[in-house]
Structures are given as C-alpha cells and as structure tokens.
Design a protein around this motif. Sequence first.
Motif, PDB file in Angstrom:
ATOM      1  N   THR A   1      29.595  -8.056 -73.933  1.00  0.00           N
ATOM      2  CA  THR A   1      29.775  -7.833 -75.348  1.00  0.00           C
ATOM      3  C   THR A   1      29.180  -6.551 -75.688  1.00  0.00           C
ATOM      4  O   THR A   1      28.327  -5.883 -75.232  1.00  0.00           O
ATOM      5  CB  THR A   1      29.083  -9.062 -75.905  1.00  0.00           C
ATOM      6  OG1 THR A   1      27.716  -8.829 -76.149  1.00  0.00           O
ATOM      7  CG2 THR A   1      29.408 -10.422 -75.171  1.00  0.00           C
ATOM      8  N   SER A   2      29.491  -6.455 -77.120  1.00  0.00           N
ATOM      9  CA  SER A   2      29.044  -5.157 -77.721  1.00  0.00           C
ATOM     10  C   SER A   2      27.705  -5.080 -78.170  1.00  0.00           C
ATOM     11  O   SER A   2      27.100  -4.100 -78.436  1.00  0.00           O
ATOM     12  CB  SER A   2      29.890  -4.790 -79.015  1.00  0.00           C
ATOM     13  OG  SER A   2      29.751  -5.993 -79.792  1.00  0.00           O
ATOM     14  N   LEU A   3      27.062  -6.517 -77.931  1.00  0.00           N
ATOM     15  CA  LEU A   3      25.624  -6.553 -78.515  1.00  0.00           C
ATOM     16  C   LEU A   3      24.513  -6.852 -77.251  1.00  0.00           C
ATOM     17  O   LEU A   3      23.419  -7.277 -77.585  1.00  0.00           O
ATOM     18  CB  LEU A   3      25.735  -7.755 -79.475  1.00  0.00           C
ATOM     19  CG  LEU A   3      26.423  -7.590 -80.789  1.00  0.00           C
ATOM     20  CD1 LEU A   3      26.285  -8.572 -81.721  1.00  0.00           C
ATOM     21  CD2 LEU A   3      25.925  -6.492 -81.580  1.00  0.00           C
ATOM     22  N   ASP A   4      24.963  -6.735 -76.062  1.00  0.00           N
ATOM     23  CA  ASP A   4      24.344  -6.904 -74.864  1.00  0.00           C
ATOM     24  C   ASP A   4      22.888  -6.263 -74.901  1.00  0.00           C
ATOM     25  O   ASP A   4      21.746  -6.668 -74.817  1.00  0.00           O
ATOM     26  CB  ASP A   4      25.061  -6.491 -73.881  1.00  0.00           C
ATOM     27  CG  ASP A   4      25.983  -7.539 -73.133  1.00  0.00           C
ATOM     28  OD1 ASP A   4      26.373  -8.532 -74.025  1.00  0.00           O
ATOM     29  OD2 ASP A   4      26.616  -7.133 -72.239  1.00  0.00           O
ATOM     30  N   GLU A   5      22.945  -5.112 -75.397  1.00  0.00           N
ATOM     31  CA  GLU A   5      21.848  -4.172 -75.500  1.00  0.00           C
ATOM     32  C   GLU A   5      20.821  -4.538 -76.515  1.00  0.00           C
ATOM     33  O   GLU A   5      19.642  -4.664 -76.312  1.00  0.00           O
ATOM     34  CB  GLU A   5      22.100  -2.907 -75.648  1.00  0.00           C
ATOM     35  CG  GLU A   5      22.732  -1.965 -74.506  1.00  0.00           C
ATOM     36  CD  GLU A   5      22.753  -0.471 -74.677  1.00  0.00           C
ATOM     37  OE1 GLU A   5      22.356   0.097 -75.618  1.00  0.00           O
ATOM     38  OE2 GLU A   5      23.571   0.033 -73.463  1.00  0.00           O
ATOM     39  N   ARG A   6      21.326  -5.081 -77.762  1.00  0.00           N
ATOM     40  CA  ARG A   6      20.461  -5.620 -78.889  1.00  0.00           C
ATOM     41  C   ARG A   6      19.958  -6.903 -78.580  1.00  0.00           C
ATOM     42  O   ARG A   6      18.666  -7.061 -78.756  1.00  0.00           O
ATOM     43  CB  ARG A   6      21.228  -5.495 -80.101  1.00  0.00           C
ATOM     44  CG  ARG A   6      21.669  -4.353 -80.548  1.00  0.00           C
ATOM     45  CD  ARG A   6      22.305  -4.460 -81.975  1.00  0.00           C
ATOM     46  NE  ARG A   6      21.500  -5.099 -82.936  1.00  0.00           N
ATOM     47  CZ  ARG A   6      21.959  -5.311 -84.436  1.00  0.00           C
ATOM     48  NH1 ARG A   6      22.880  -4.652 -84.781  1.00  0.00           N
ATOM     49  NH2 ARG A   6      21.253  -5.801 -85.391  1.00  0.00           N
ATOM     50  N   VAL A   7      20.456  -7.583 -77.670  1.00  0.00           N
ATOM     51  CA  VAL A   7      19.938  -8.780 -77.207  1.00  0.00           C
ATOM     52  C   VAL A   7      18.924  -8.730 -76.079  1.00  0.00           C
ATOM     53  O   VAL A   7      17.838  -9.266 -76.369  1.00  0.00           O
ATOM     54  CB  VAL A   7      21.192  -9.621 -76.467  1.00  0.00           C
ATOM     55  CG1 VAL A   7      20.377 -11.068 -75.872  1.00  0.00           C
ATOM     56  CG2 VAL A   7      22.271 -10.151 -77.628  1.00  0.00           C
ATOM     57  N   GLU A   8      19.149  -7.986 -75.150  1.00  0.00           N
ATOM     58  CA  GLU A   8      18.279  -7.548 -74.156  1.00  0.00           C
ATOM     59  C   GLU A   8      16.845  -6.788 -74.862  1.00  0.00           C
ATOM     60  O   GLU A   8      15.862  -7.156 -74.408  1.00  0.00           O
ATOM     61  CB  GLU A   8      18.748  -6.506 -73.164  1.00  0.00           C
ATOM     62  CG  GLU A   8      19.813  -7.283 -72.247  1.00  0.00           C
ATOM     63  CD  GLU A   8      20.363  -6.311 -71.334  1.00  0.00           C
ATOM     64  OE1 GLU A   8      20.732  -6.878 -70.284  1.00  0.00           O
ATOM     65  OE2 GLU A   8      20.261  -5.120 -71.376  1.00  0.00           O
TER      66      GLU A   8
ATOM     67  N   ARG B   1      22.296   2.720 -79.758  1.00  0.00           N
ATOM     68  CA  ARG B   1      22.065   1.131 -79.762  1.00  0.00           C
ATOM     69  C   ARG B   1      20.704   0.817 -79.231  1.00  0.00           C
ATOM     70  O   ARG B   1      19.873  -0.128 -79.621  1.00  0.00           O
ATOM     71  CB  ARG B   1      23.154   0.446 -78.893  1.00  0.00           C
ATOM     72  CG  ARG B   1      24.353   0.658 -79.852  1.00  0.00           C
ATOM     73  CD  ARG B   1      25.528  -0.426 -78.880  1.00  0.00           C
ATOM     74  NE  ARG B   1      26.102   0.238 -77.942  1.00  0.00           N
ATOM     75  CZ  ARG B   1      26.889   0.878 -77.827  1.00  0.00           C
ATOM     76  NH1 ARG B   1      27.670   1.366 -78.986  1.00  0.00           N
ATOM     77  NH2 ARG B   1      27.504   1.309 -76.692  1.00  0.00           N
ATOM     78  N   ARG B   2      20.107   1.478 -78.179  1.00  0.00           N
ATOM     79  CA  ARG B   2      18.796   1.256 -77.676  1.00  0.00           C
ATOM     80  C   ARG B   2      17.767   1.728 -78.584  1.00  0.00           C
ATOM     81  O   ARG B   2      16.836   0.691 -78.751  1.00  0.00           O
ATOM     82  CB  ARG B   2      18.836   2.132 -76.436  1.00  0.00           C
ATOM     83  CG  ARG B   2      17.453   2.296 -75.680  1.00  0.00           C
ATOM     84  CD  ARG B   2      17.305   3.087 -74.708  1.00  0.00           C
ATOM     85  NE  ARG B   2      15.935   3.490 -74.529  1.00  0.00           N
ATOM     86  CZ  ARG B   2      15.476   4.633 -73.594  1.00  0.00           C
ATOM     87  NH1 ARG B   2      16.342   5.251 -72.976  1.00  0.00           N
ATOM     88  NH2 ARG B   2      14.328   5.008 -73.570  1.00  0.00           N
TER      89      ARG B   2
END
Length: 222
Positions: A2-9, A158-159
Amino acid sequence: MTSLDERVEGATGRSIDDLWCEAEPADAVTARVVTAHRELSEAAMAVTFNRTLLQRLASGEFEVDAHLLKRIARACDQLEQAVDRRDLVTAELLHALRPLEEAALARTRDAGVYLDPPGFAALAAIAPGGAVFREHLLHHRLAVVCAGGERITGTMLRRLEAQGLVTRDESRPLHVGQPVTLTQAGRNSLSRAHNDTIAKARARRTGPVAARLSDVAPQQRR
C-alpha cells in the motif's frame, strides 16, 4: 503493498511482514493499525483488479457492441466503488496511525534522531529554502524538488515524514505542489548530525598529533 507501508513501519517500528504474522499485537492501538492496513491492502487490490479489467475491455480485444458497453459501464461502477472504499480505509488507517506518530514525534522533538548519510543529505537539501512535492500533470510522476534544485525521492520524503523530521502542506493539491519544510525535530537532528561530523573530523586531525606528543613526552622527561 500500500502507499502507507513506510508510515506504518515508521510509526510501529516493525516491518509489515512482522505485523501481519504476529498472532496478537502488543497493544490496542497497534491492533487497530494492523486491521486498517489489512483492509487498505484488500481495497488497493480491488482497485488494481477493476482497473485491469477495464483496460482489457477497452483494449480492442472484444467486438464493440451493446454487451461490451454494458460490461464497460459495470466495470466503471465497480472501479468507482473500489476507489471510494480505498479512500475510506486510507482515512481510517491515517486516523489509527495518528497516536503512534504523535508519540514518535514527541520522543524525537527535543533529542532528534540518528541520520544515516542519505537522510542527512536529504534534510540538508531541504533545510535552506524548503522543497515542493509535486505530481506532473502529464505522466503523473511524483517529485520532490528543493529550493536549490536538488531532487529527493518520494520514498525518502515519506521516510522523513514518518520520522517526524519534515512536514508538508497537504491542504494544497499535488499538481500545484505541496511545500515541504523541516520540523523542529528535523532541525535538531540535522544540527546534531552536523556537530557529530565536525567532532569526528577534529578527532581525525588531532589524533596523529596527540600520538606524536605522547611519544615525545617520555623523551622530555628523560
């Protein structure tokens, strides 16, 4: 996925694979994030499926007749519903992430975080005059362009956002450009990394001198 994977991690400190494989999340907030992320993943797959179906129907493979037009209309309706569902669960995931991201930002606001060389270079490029996150109108590519002309990848942006080091004005549309600036945590991290670099450089310069002085000192005592 998804486009939010990095924010979740970044917010949870865990990889997506670990979060999905864990039998039971450690706390209720993380559990809500995992549930919302699973729903977003399914919604994103539905968008991809219906878009691919619509592309196939319009590709010229089938004869254009009333039946095909009905199939195309039905595929458009299904794609619209899938997009609405994806946007809804995206908002739910962002809402679930907010407590974790705010907690991470509070922890790093004063102390800053460790910056690796790519992160340091990105923050250093943004710091002087900010940057703009923009989507190209023709090919829809995303780009982060700094005031000095440097370019940063969307992944890096995003990171840095997940770490609470930069912020962007999401009230402005992407095709116009969203301004990107450093947060206080970003400025602190950049300053600390800069000071560490200076200290290491001084240590390298004074190290050989100190070694020579230690060799000379015993001779002077004799």
